[in-house]
Design a protein around this motif. Structure first.
Motif: not given
Length: 126
Positions: A77-102
Motif C-alpha cells: 500500500k506504500r503506507t507507513v503507520y504510526l499507532q499512538m497509544n496512551s497519549l499524553k498532552q505533551e504528544d500534541t503537535g503537527m505530525y509530519y512524515c518524511a522520507a530519505e533515500p540515502s
C-alpha cells in the motif's frame, strides 16, 4: 520526486489512541531507505518520533514514545503507520512524515530527510 500525504490526525483525550498514516507515491519507492515521523509543537523544535527502515521493517523510537507508539509499514500500500497509544498532552503537535533515500536516517530533527508531507494535527486534551 516523492509525494507524502499524512492522514488520521485529530483530537483525543489523554490516555486515548490514534493512528496516523503516511501514503507515499511517485518516484521509485524502492530507492527510499526509511520513512520517519516527526512532530512539532508550537514554540518548540521539531523532533523525531519514530522511523522505519523500509526494506527490513526495523523500527527506531524516541525515548519519549517507546512502549507507547508503534511504527509499521505496508509496502504493497506504500503506507507507513504510526499507532499512538496512551497519549499524553505533551504528544500534541503537527505530525509530519518524511522520507530519505540515502543511508542516513537519524532520528533527530529531520534535517537530513529529503521529502516531506504537509502534516496532520494531533491534539491531546486532558
Amino acid at each position: 520526486q516523492v509525494q507524502l500525504v499524512e492522514s488520521g490526525g485529530g483530537s483525543v483525550q489523554a490516555g486515548g489512541s490514534l493512528t496516523v498514516s503516511c501514503a507515499a507515491s511517485g518516484y521509485n519507492l524502492d530507492l527510499l531507505n526509511c520513512i520517519g515521523w516527526f512532530r512539532q509543537a508550537p514554540g518548540k523544535e521539531r523532533e523525531g518520533v519514530a522511523l522505519i527502515y523500509l526494506s527490513s521493517g526495523a523500527p527506531v523510537y524516541a525515548a519519549s514514545v517507546k512502549g507507547r507508539f508503534t511504527i509499521s509499514r505496508d509496502n504493497a500500500k506504500r503506507t507507513v503507520y504510526l499507532q499512538m497509544n496512551s497519549l499524553k498532552q505533551e504528544d500534541t503537535g503537527m505530525y509530519y512524515c518524511a522520507a530519505e533515500p540515502s543511508w542516513r536516517c537519524p532520528l533527530g530533527h529531520g534535517d537530513e530527510y529529503k521529502f516531506w508531507g504537509q502534516g496532520t494535527q494531533v491534539t491531546v486534551s486532558s
